[in-house]
Design a protein around this motif. Structure first.
Motif, mmCIF file in Angstrom:
data_model
loop_
_atom_site.group_PDB
_atom_site.id
_atom_site.type_symbol
_atom_site.label_atom_id
_atom_site.label_comp_id
_atom_site.label_asym_id
_atom_site.label_seq_id
_atom_site.Cartn_x
_atom_site.Cartn_y
_atom_site.Cartn_z
ATOM 1 N N ALA A 51 -11.873 2.922 -28.264
ATOM 2 C CA ALA A 51 -10.590 3.600 -28.104
ATOM 3 C C ALA A 51 -10.526 4.826 -28.994
ATOM 4 C CB ALA A 51 -9.445 2.642 -28.437
ATOM 5 N N TYR A 144 -5.894 12.024 -19.063
ATOM 6 C CA TYR A 144 -5.960 10.958 -20.063
ATOM 7 C C TYR A 144 -6.589 9.739 -19.403
ATOM 8 C CZ TYR A 144 -2.868 14.144 -22.461
ATOM 9 O OH TYR A 144 -2.349 15.271 -23.048
ATOM 10 N N TYR A 146 -7.981 5.934 -19.480
ATOM 11 C CA TYR A 146 -7.730 4.648 -20.137
ATOM 12 C C TYR A 146 -8.661 3.586 -19.557
ATOM 13 C CZ TYR A 146 -3.247 6.945 -21.251
ATOM 14 O OH TYR A 146 -2.277 7.814 -21.673
ATOM 15 N N SER A 168 -2.585 4.653 -28.670
ATOM 16 C CA SER A 168 -2.380 5.193 -27.327
ATOM 17 C C SER A 168 -2.724 4.166 -26.249
ATOM 18 C CB SER A 168 -3.222 6.455 -27.145
ATOM 19 O OG SER A 168 -2.825 7.431 -28.084
ATOM 20 N N PHE A 169 -1.695 3.613 -25.646
ATOM 21 C CA PHE A 169 -1.841 2.608 -24.599
ATOM 22 C C PHE A 169 -1.139 3.054 -23.322
ATOM 23 C CE2 PHE A 169 -2.725 -0.046 -28.257
ATOM 24 C CZ PHE A 169 -3.637 -0.974 -27.780
ATOM 25 N N LEU A 170 -1.628 2.532 -22.202
ATOM 26 C CA LEU A 170 -0.978 2.709 -20.903
ATOM 27 C C LEU A 170 -0.750 1.332 -20.300
ATOM 28 C CD1 LEU A 170 -0.118 4.345 -18.318
ATOM 29 C CD2 LEU A 170 -2.512 4.145 -17.601
ATOM 30 N N SER A 192 -3.991 -0.999 -20.691
ATOM 31 C CA SER A 192 -5.241 -0.259 -20.947
ATOM 32 C C SER A 192 -5.092 0.617 -22.184
ATOM 33 C CB SER A 192 -5.614 0.581 -19.728
ATOM 34 O OG SER A 192 -4.541 1.406 -19.349
ATOM 35 N N GLU A 193 -6.235 1.037 -22.702
ATOM 36 C CA GLU A 193 -6.266 1.794 -23.951
ATOM 37 C C GLU A 193 -6.960 3.135 -23.729
ATOM 38 O OE1 GLU A 193 -6.969 0.552 -28.631
ATOM 39 O OE2 GLU A 193 -7.902 -0.613 -27.028
ATOM 40 N N LEU A 194 -6.474 4.174 -24.389
ATOM 41 C CA LEU A 194 -7.022 5.519 -24.223
ATOM 42 C C LEU A 194 -8.457 5.591 -24.758
ATOM 43 C CD1 LEU A 194 -6.219 8.453 -23.353
ATOM 44 C CD2 LEU A 194 -5.724 8.866 -25.773
#
Length: 200
Positions: A51, A144, A146, A168-170, A192-194
């Protein structure tokens, strides 16, 4: 009695046509990713990627409810969707909505980006995604990327998934079960993670 029967039939037909048109209209938001777009994600496989964190303190941009603000791409199912500001009923008719709250941020900010969409239109294939797959959000000239870390189902009234995060997460949310008829009792959550940012 015959008039009542005809009225009921016409009413049922009207309701069917109304909801059928709404369903068709929402399905128009889905676009196929072409080979060139898919090739951009060939470097990302289902192995764990480290990440990253954004190095910027970008301020949020003001949008009006329903404004188109970006695009969500899901290479695993070869689909892309327009993203709009807000997650109210009217906005979600147009495609995917970005949640606006004190706990969430825009993609160019460190924190929690939260997207939602209807499971019977734009997000009907989200159940095909697996941990390790990538999803991407285009926003203000950057992409971006993820990687999915967690998939789970929760109660529809569970607000614990909409939380503030210092990384930073989505999160993508849709109703569940996918084939359920009526008001679905659960929510399918994709977290999910960036892992990368690409500027155009």
């Amino acid at each position: 009695m015959k008039k009542v029967g005809i009225f009921v039939i016409l009413l049922g037909l009207g309701i069917f046509l109304y909801y059928g048109f709404n369903w068709w209209q929402q399905r128009q938001a889905i676009q196929e990713m072409d080979n060139q777009e898919l090739n951009e994600y060939l470097g990302y496989d289902d192995t764990y990627k480290k990440a990253i964190q954004l190095n910027t303190e970008e301020k949020s941009t003001s949008f009006q409810k329903g404004d188109r603000i970006g695009q969500l791409s899901v290479p695993e199912i070869e689909k892309k969707y327009p993203v709009f500001w807000g997650t109210d009923h009217e906005t979600l008719k147009s495609g995917v909505g970005m949640y606006d709250s004190q706990w969430t941020v825009q993609p160019n900010q460190t924190g929690h980006v939260f997207l939602a969409g209807h499971r019977d239109t734009v997000f009907e294939e989200m159940g095909k995604l697996n941990i390790g797959d990538v999803v991407a959000v285009e926003f203000k000239g950057s992409t971006y990327i993820y990687q999915i870390r967690k998939l789970f189902v929760t109660e529809k009234d569970d607000r614990s998934v909409i939380t503030k995060k210092d990384k930073s997460f989505l999160t993508i949310s849709t109703c569940y079960p996918f084939q359920f008829v009526g008001d679905a009792p659960y929510r399918y959550i994709i977290q999910s993670e960036l892992i990368d940012v690409k500027s155009k």
